[in-house]
Structures are given as C-alpha cells and as structure tokens.
Design a protein around this motif. Structure first.
Motif, PDB file in Angstrom:
ATOM      1  N   PRO B  10       7.339   4.386  -6.239  1.00 45.67           N
ATOM      2  CA  PRO B  10       5.922   4.793  -6.187  1.00 45.67           C
ATOM      3  C   PRO B  10       5.393   5.032  -4.779  1.00 45.67           C
ATOM      4  O   PRO B  10       4.642   5.985  -4.549  1.00 45.67           O
ATOM      5  CB  PRO B  10       5.183   3.634  -6.861  1.00 45.67           C
ATOM      6  CG  PRO B  10       6.148   2.493  -6.893  1.00 45.67           C
ATOM      7  CD  PRO B  10       7.512   3.105  -6.932  1.00 45.67           C
ATOM      8  N   GLN B  32      -8.060  10.823 -15.736  1.00 48.12           N
ATOM      9  CA  GLN B  32      -8.041   9.426 -15.284  1.00 48.12           C
ATOM     10  C   GLN B  32      -9.395   8.763 -15.521  1.00 48.12           C
ATOM     11  O   GLN B  32      -9.475   7.596 -15.893  1.00 48.12           O
ATOM     12  CB  GLN B  32      -7.660   9.327 -13.803  1.00 48.12           C
ATOM     13  CG  GLN B  32      -6.288   9.875 -13.443  1.00 48.12           C
ATOM     14  CD  GLN B  32      -5.162   9.313 -14.293  1.00 48.12           C
ATOM     15  OE1 GLN B  32      -4.564  10.032 -15.097  1.00 48.12           O
ATOM     16  NE2 GLN B  32      -4.871   8.035 -14.154  1.00 48.12           N
ATOM     17  N   ASP B  56      -8.619  -3.866 -10.312  1.00 44.98           N
ATOM     18  CA  ASP B  56      -8.011  -2.590 -10.701  1.00 44.98           C
ATOM     19  C   ASP B  56      -6.549  -2.613 -10.243  1.00 44.98           C
ATOM     20  O   ASP B  56      -6.260  -2.614  -9.046  1.00 44.98           O
ATOM     21  CB  ASP B  56      -8.769  -1.402 -10.091  1.00 44.98           C
ATOM     22  CG  ASP B  56      -8.270  -0.059 -10.642  1.00 44.98           C
ATOM     23  OD1 ASP B  56      -7.173  -0.016 -11.238  1.00 44.98           O
ATOM     24  OD2 ASP B  56      -8.969   0.956 -10.463  1.00 44.98           O
ATOM     25  N   CYS B  59      -4.575   0.760  -8.331  1.00 44.66           N
ATOM     26  CA  CYS B  59      -5.867   1.452  -8.236  1.00 44.66           C
ATOM     27  C   CYS B  59      -5.755   2.842  -7.630  1.00 44.66           C
ATOM     28  O   CYS B  59      -6.631   3.676  -7.817  1.00 44.66           O
ATOM     29  CB  CYS B  59      -6.835   0.631  -7.413  1.00 44.66           C
ATOM     30  SG  CYS B  59      -6.273   0.395  -5.705  1.00 44.66           S
ATOM     31  N   GLY B  60      -4.678   3.114  -6.897  1.00 41.79           N
ATOM     32  CA  GLY B  60      -4.507   4.428  -6.288  1.00 41.79           C
ATOM     33  C   GLY B  60      -5.685   4.799  -5.408  1.00 41.79           C
ATOM     34  O   GLY B  60      -6.170   3.983  -4.613  1.00 41.79           O
ATOM     35  N   ILE B  80       0.665  -0.129  -4.276  1.00 39.17           N
ATOM     36  CA  ILE B  80       1.817  -0.209  -3.384  1.00 39.17           C
ATOM     37  C   ILE B  80       1.861   0.956  -2.410  1.00 39.17           C
ATOM     38  O   ILE B  80       2.547   0.904  -1.393  1.00 39.17           O
ATOM     39  CB  ILE B  80       3.127  -0.288  -4.210  1.00 39.17           C
ATOM     40  CG1 ILE B  80       4.277  -0.821  -3.365  1.00 39.17           C
ATOM     41  CG2 ILE B  80       3.449   1.062  -4.839  1.00 39.17           C
ATOM     42  CD1 ILE B  80       5.528  -1.131  -4.161  1.00 39.17           C
ATOM     43  N   SER B  81       1.083   2.024  -2.727  1.00 39.56           N
ATOM     44  CA  SER B  81       1.119   3.213  -1.877  1.00 39.56           C
ATOM     45  C   SER B  81      -0.026   3.217  -0.866  1.00 39.56           C
ATOM     46  O   SER B  81      -1.196   3.349  -1.217  1.00 39.56           O
ATOM     47  CB  SER B  81       1.052   4.479  -2.747  1.00 39.56           C
ATOM     48  OG  SER B  81       0.612   5.577  -1.968  1.00 39.56           O
ATOM     49  N   MET B  84      -2.061   6.450  -0.983  1.00 40.31           N
ATOM     50  CA  MET B  84      -3.081   6.499  -2.032  1.00 40.31           C
ATOM     51  C   MET B  84      -4.326   5.741  -1.564  1.00 40.31           C
ATOM     52  O   MET B  84      -5.454   6.185  -1.753  1.00 40.31           O
ATOM     53  CB  MET B  84      -2.549   5.879  -3.326  1.00 40.31           C
ATOM     54  CG  MET B  84      -1.775   6.844  -4.207  1.00 40.31           C
ATOM     55  SD  MET B  84      -2.770   8.223  -4.802  1.00 40.31           S
ATOM     56  CE  MET B  84      -2.492   8.144  -6.542  1.00 40.31           C
ATOM     57  N   ILE B 102       2.607  -4.922  -7.343  1.00 40.81           N
ATOM     58  CA  ILE B 102       2.142  -5.787  -8.436  1.00 40.81           C
ATOM     59  C   ILE B 102       3.304  -6.520  -9.107  1.00 40.81           C
ATOM     60  O   ILE B 102       3.097  -7.514  -9.790  1.00 40.81           O
ATOM     61  CB  ILE B 102       1.337  -4.993  -9.503  1.00 40.81           C
ATOM     62  CG1 ILE B 102       2.141  -3.807 -10.037  1.00 40.81           C
ATOM     63  CG2 ILE B 102       0.017  -4.522  -8.922  1.00 40.81           C
ATOM     64  CD1 ILE B 102       1.517  -3.114 -11.234  1.00 40.81           C
ATOM     65  N   SER B 120      -2.515   4.052 -15.864  1.00 36.64           N
ATOM     66  CA  SER B 120      -1.290   4.823 -15.559  1.00 36.64           C
ATOM     67  C   SER B 120      -0.436   4.205 -14.449  1.00 36.64           C
ATOM     68  O   SER B 120       0.088   4.931 -13.609  1.00 36.64           O
ATOM     69  CB  SER B 120      -1.630   6.264 -15.172  1.00 36.64           C
ATOM     70  OG  SER B 120      -2.627   6.807 -15.995  1.00 36.64           O
ATOM     71  N   ALA B 121      -0.282   2.909 -14.440  1.00 35.42           N
ATOM     72  CA  ALA B 121       0.494   2.286 -13.361  1.00 35.42           C
ATOM     73  C   ALA B 121       1.641   1.398 -13.841  1.00 35.42           C
ATOM     74  O   ALA B 121       2.738   1.442 -13.283  1.00 35.42           O
ATOM     75  CB  ALA B 121      -0.427   1.487 -12.448  1.00 35.42           C
ATOM     76  N   TRP B 124       5.606   1.796 -14.168  1.00 40.81           N
ATOM     77  CA  TRP B 124       6.478   1.779 -12.993  1.00 40.81           C
ATOM     78  C   TRP B 124       7.300   0.495 -12.924  1.00 40.81           C
ATOM     79  O   TRP B 124       8.389   0.470 -12.361  1.00 40.81           O
ATOM     80  CB  TRP B 124       5.652   1.906 -11.710  1.00 40.81           C
ATOM     81  CG  TRP B 124       5.143   3.284 -11.420  1.00 40.81           C
ATOM     82  CD1 TRP B 124       3.938   3.797 -11.800  1.00 40.81           C
ATOM     83  CD2 TRP B 124       5.814   4.331 -10.700  1.00 40.81           C
ATOM     84  NE1 TRP B 124       3.826   5.096 -11.354  1.00 40.81           N
ATOM     85  CE2 TRP B 124       4.953   5.448 -10.668  1.00 40.81           C
ATOM     86  CE3 TRP B 124       7.060   4.419 -10.062  1.00 40.81           C
ATOM     87  CZ2 TRP B 124       5.285   6.642 -10.033  1.00 40.81           C
ATOM     88  CZ3 TRP B 124       7.393   5.613  -9.430  1.00 40.81           C
ATOM     89  CH2 TRP B 124       6.516   6.710  -9.422  1.00 40.81           C
ATOM     90  N   ARG B 138      10.249  -8.962 -12.890  1.00 38.86           N
ATOM     91  CA  ARG B 138       9.045  -8.444 -12.246  1.00 38.86           C
ATOM     92  C   ARG B 138       7.867  -8.405 -13.229  1.00 38.86           C
ATOM     93  O   ARG B 138       6.740  -8.733 -12.865  1.00 38.86           O
ATOM     94  CB  ARG B 138       9.316  -7.066 -11.637  1.00 38.86           C
ATOM     95  CG  ARG B 138      10.072  -7.175 -10.308  1.00 38.86           C
ATOM     96  CD  ARG B 138      10.633  -5.860  -9.818  1.00 38.86           C
ATOM     97  NE  ARG B 138       9.657  -4.780  -9.682  1.00 38.86           N
ATOM     98  CZ  ARG B 138       8.803  -4.656  -8.664  1.00 38.86           C
ATOM     99  NH1 ARG B 138       8.775  -5.567  -7.707  1.00 38.86           N
ATOM    100  NH2 ARG B 138       7.984  -3.638  -8.616  1.00 38.86           N
TER     101      ARG B 138
HETATM  102  C1  SAM Z   1      -0.963   7.722 -11.732  1.00 36.70           C
HETATM  103  S1  SAM Z   1      -1.497   6.697 -10.383  1.00 36.70           S
HETATM  104  C2  SAM Z   1      -3.023   6.045 -11.038  1.00 36.70           C
HETATM  105  C3  SAM Z   1      -4.000   5.651  -9.983  1.00 36.70           C
HETATM  106  C4  SAM Z   1      -5.378   5.228 -10.484  1.00 36.70           C
HETATM  107  N1  SAM Z   1      -5.297   4.052 -11.356  1.00 36.70           N
HETATM  108  C5  SAM Z   1      -6.048   6.372 -11.225  1.00 36.70           C
HETATM  109  O1  SAM Z   1      -6.357   6.211 -12.404  1.00 36.70           O
HETATM  110  O2  SAM Z   1      -6.243   7.431 -10.630  1.00 36.70           O
HETATM  111  C6  SAM Z   1      -0.380   5.326 -10.463  1.00 36.70           C
HETATM  112  C7  SAM Z   1      -0.522   4.350  -9.302  1.00 36.70           C
HETATM  113  O3  SAM Z   1       0.268   3.184  -9.549  1.00 36.70           O
HETATM  114  C8  SAM Z   1       0.754   2.726  -8.309  1.00 36.70           C
HETATM  115  N2  SAM Z   1       1.912   1.836  -8.499  1.00 36.70           N
HETATM  116  C9  SAM Z   1       3.094   2.132  -9.057  1.00 36.70           C
HETATM  117  N3  SAM Z   1       3.916   1.064  -9.011  1.00 36.70           N
HETATM  118  C10 SAM Z   1       3.239   0.075  -8.387  1.00 36.70           C
HETATM  119  C11 SAM Z   1       3.554  -1.261  -8.023  1.00 36.70           C
HETATM  120  N4  SAM Z   1       4.746  -1.788  -8.281  1.00 36.70           N
HETATM  121  N5  SAM Z   1       2.616  -2.000  -7.400  1.00 36.70           N
HETATM  122  C12 SAM Z   1       1.381  -1.471  -7.132  1.00 36.70           C
HETATM  123  N6  SAM Z   1       1.033  -0.219  -7.445  1.00 36.70           N
HETATM  124  C13 SAM Z   1       1.938   0.555  -8.072  1.00 36.70           C
HETATM  125  C14 SAM Z   1       1.089   4.009  -7.589  1.00 36.70           C
HETATM  126  O4  SAM Z   1       1.223   3.815  -6.192  1.00 36.70           O
HETATM  127  C15 SAM Z   1      -0.070   4.915  -7.970  1.00 36.70           C
HETATM  128  O5  SAM Z   1      -1.115   4.862  -7.048  1.00 36.70           O
END
Ligand code: SAM
Lengths: 127, 283
Positions: B10, B32, B56, B59-60, B80-81, B84, B102, B120-121, B124, B138
């Motif tokens: 991610p 979203q 959240d 949260c992106g 994690i990004s 974002m 997370i 949508s997170a 992952w 995890r």
């Molecule tokens: C599709 S985006 C959704 C962002 C926001 N929730 C929205 O609705 O616009 C998915 C998000 O999940 C985050 N993500 C994925 N795996 C993660 C992890 N292990 N820990 C934290 N964030 C994670 C990504 O970095 C990304 O910002």
C-alpha cells in the motif's frame, strides 16, 4: 499532531502495554488552528483525558491550563481554553518519546510516524 | 480488473502520483463519500449526538473522514501511506492523521474512541507484503487492538473489498475471536457493481444487526411506498396480463426500467415531468 491526539496516544510495543503514556514531547515548530469551540466535544472528551499528559505537553508548549476540578465543567473560560489546547494547537515538527522503552517517534509536517520496525512488532498473539 | 493489492504494497502503490490522482478523481470522491456515509449511518449514532471522537482506519487523504467532520465529530486517522496523508494535509482535513501500519495495531490508550469506520482498506491485511508478514496474525493484532481502543459499547463499521470467500471468512472469524460481536452485512447483494461488504462490529453484546440495503423484498417495499401513486396504473396493467401491455419507451416502461436499475443499486435519474415525454422535432 494535535494535543488531543497526543493525549490519546501510547506506545503499544508489547513491553510497553499500559505503561507507554503519556509520551514525552519535543517540539521545534507548532501552529495554531482555528476550529470553532465545540462544547459537546469538550464535555464528552473530559472523562477520557489523561491530565498528566495535558500537563506534560502544556509545559513543553508553554500553555498552562488551570487544574481540573469539579467546578471546571461549569466554567466556560476553562472549557474554552481546554478546547483550544486540544484541537487548535498542532505540533508540526518534533518527536514523541515512549516513557517506558524510550523509543523515539518523529513528527514531520505535522504527521507523527508511528511505524514500528520488524523487530519491534509483537506477533505472538493467540491464533 | 486488477486489484491494487496485487500490484504493490500500500505505501508503494499509494505514492505521490497515485495519491493525488486518487484524491482528485470526482468519481472516486463520490463513491468513497457514499460508502463513508453508509458506514456512518450503520454506526447508528443518534442525530442529536455530536462532538464524539471517532477513528478512521486507513484514512488515506481524508475523504471518508470528511463524512465524520460533516456529522459534527472529531476524528483521528491512521494510514501507512505518507503520500496519502500529505494529500490529506493539502486538502486541509479537520481530522488529525498519523503514519501507522494497522497490521501493527493502534498506538492509542484503551477506550479512546466512541466508534470507528474504515473504507476500502482492510482487505490489504489479507496480503503478506513482507517476508515476516503473516496475514492471520496481522488480522488478530489489528482486531485485538481495535477492540482495545474502542470505548465499551462503541461500534466499528469496516467496508472492504474481499477477493474471495476465504478472505471474508478469515476477516470475520478474526474479528469475532477478538471479542467483537456482529457480522457481515452485504448491501445490494444481487448487483455485481453496487454490492458492498460491511463488517459490522459491536464491543457490546446483544446488539441487533442493522438491515442491508437493496435486498429483495425489503427494498421493494420501500420502493413501492415511494411510488405508490405513480404505480397504480402499472400494477393494474400487470394484473390484466403483465408486461405485454407496457409499450416500449413509454413513460411506464421507462419508469419500470429505472426501478429495476435502482434495485440493482445503479445510479438512476429521478423521475420528472419530462420522463418519457415525446421530444420536439430536432433541429
Ligand atoms: C482505497 S484507499 C481509501 C482511503 C480512504 N479511506 C477513502 O475512503 O478515501 C485505501 C487506503 O488504505 C491504506 N492502507 C492499506 N493497507 C494499510 C495498512 N496496513 N495500514 C494502514 N493503512 C493501510 C492505503 O494506504 C490507502 O490510503
């Protein structure tokens, strides 16, 4: 990182569970935001606050809040200054230090980096 | 369609370019936001209740968090990004954000949050991004920690995109083994496009699962109620001999088609006085 967030944070490495707060604070840059006073929010958050944390970060930022007493709940001035400290004071550059393991978490561009390294992750949870 | 989870971890996938692209695409913002609003609705916070603190998860750039702000609450987000989160700052979100995986749990004191949403997170977490990653472990760390940082009685609503039935099973059982009650809710289960998975989690016991949207029957009733008056004629037609009496492209045919599409969760223009009207000559 808002003062509110600091107050809720803890180092949650396995050996720090229950002992990882309040995080020590170093601050080289902070800003003031302009969120409007929200009475409901202060009222709801007060029972959850860690006053030791408030005192610790207040000293670092040179913002003093009078000690919390039962009358504080009716004291508009107190509630307003508490809200201001929690939601409108934001650390931009600095670091957080775990009081237990001394791990340092950097804060850059207002965002604390709480990512743990591989050797810091506890994975021995029940499966 | 390829899944982002298969392309890169991610924090690599959501790099500077992708994060900006994602956060400025009006279609993505719309989708979203809608899912965020649905998740918030499922939290079932009384309308009179404002000023809570919510989490959240993933949260992106804060599109989901904006829904929380609009409802009058504070929020803290983990992602994690970094890229974002940088976009979240550019967007001047009101929530506060931090970098955190997370799958390592949450760095908060117990009982901090009055509720949590995730849009949508969490799918992952089903992937092993690093050699030392074990998705099951995890997920357990994630749910145990989530349970811990929620106040007693608080709920978590997690929308996710499972890749297959095994992932749904893995995610749901992990949650239930960490002390949560609740389960899976599927909106528009009969539509490939609009189908949405929500994990509805309660920290308290004896909670009632909310109702899914777009499930045959329930939705039909609602729909019928709304169109009660408009549909009188159609229903009469149906009794007489059904569809055959409805002329293609007629007002009733269009309305019927729209209704079917609505049931599938598609976006459909609402009926107006112009619906199915004869158009004037073209110039
Ligand atoms: C599709 S985006 C959704 C962002 C926001 N929730 C929205 O609705 O616009 C998915 C998000 O999940 C985050 N993500 C994925 N795996 C993660 C992890 N292990 N820990 C934290 N964030 C994670 C990504 O970095 C990304 O910002």
């Amino acid at each position: 990182m808002k003062v509110l967030t600091h107050n809720m944070m803890a180092c949650t490495k396995k050996q720090c569970m229950g002992k990882g707060f309040p995080l020590g604070v170093e601050c080289t840059e902070s800003i003031t935001l302009e969120q409007e006073f929200n009475y409901e929010f202060v009222k709801n958050i007060i029972p959850k606050l860690d006053w030791k944390g408030i005192q610790l970060i207040g000293e670092k930022l040179a913002i003093t809040i009078p000690p919390f007493t039962e009358e504080s709940l009716l004291d508009q001035e107190f509630l307003k200054s508490l809200y201001h400290l929690l939601c409108n004071v934001k650390i931009i550059t600095g670091s957080l230090i775990c009081p237990n393991c001394q791990r340092v978490y950097p804060i850059e561009k207002g965002i604390p980096n709480m990512l743990l390294r591989e050797d810091e992750i506890y994975q021995d949870v029940r499966e | 369609m390829s899944r982002p989870e298969h392309i890169a971890p991610p924090e690599i996938f959501y790099d500077d370019v992708e994060s900006k692209k994602y956060s400025s695409n009006s279609r993505i913002i719309e989708i979203q936001t809608k899912m965020g609003e649905r998740a918030y609705e499922l939290l079932a916070i009384p309308p009179s209740c404002e000023g809570l603190l919510l989490l959240d998860i993933g949260c992106g750039s804060g599109i989901s968090g904006d829904v929380i702000t609009d409802a009058g609450h504070e929020w803290i987000g983990c992602d994690i990004s970094k890229d974002m989160l940088d976009v979240a700052l550019d967007r001047e979100v009101e929530g506060d954000v931090m970098v955190r995986d997370i799958g390592q749990g949450f760095p908060f004191r117990a009982g901090t949050f009055d509720g949590a949403i995730s849009i949508s997170a969490i799918q992952w977490l089903c992937n092993a991004e690093k050699s030392h990653h074990n998705p099951r472990k995890r997920l357990m760390v994630f749910f145990q920690s989530l349970f811990n940082v929620l106040a007693r009685g608080a709920k978590a609503i997690l929308q996710f995109y499972p890749e297959n039935a095994a992932q749904i099973e893995m995610i749901t059982t992990s949650a239930l083994r960490c002390g949560f009650s609740g389960g899976l809710l599927v909106d528009f289960p009969n539509s490939t496009k609009a189908k949405k998975y929500f994990l509805v989690l309660f920290t308290g016991q004896n909670m009632l699962m909310p109702k899914a949207m777009g499930v045959d029957g329930a939705e039909e009733e609602e729909e019928e109620e709304r169109n009660e008056v408009k549909n009188v004629n159609r229903r009469r037609d149906r009794r007489k001999g059904g569809k055959a009496t409805i002329v293609k492209k007629s007002k009733d045919w269009i309305k019927g088609k729209k209704e079917r599409q609505r049931k599938q969760g598609k976006e459909v223009k609402s009926d107006s006085k112009f619906t199915g009207r004869k158009r004037g000559p073209r110039f």
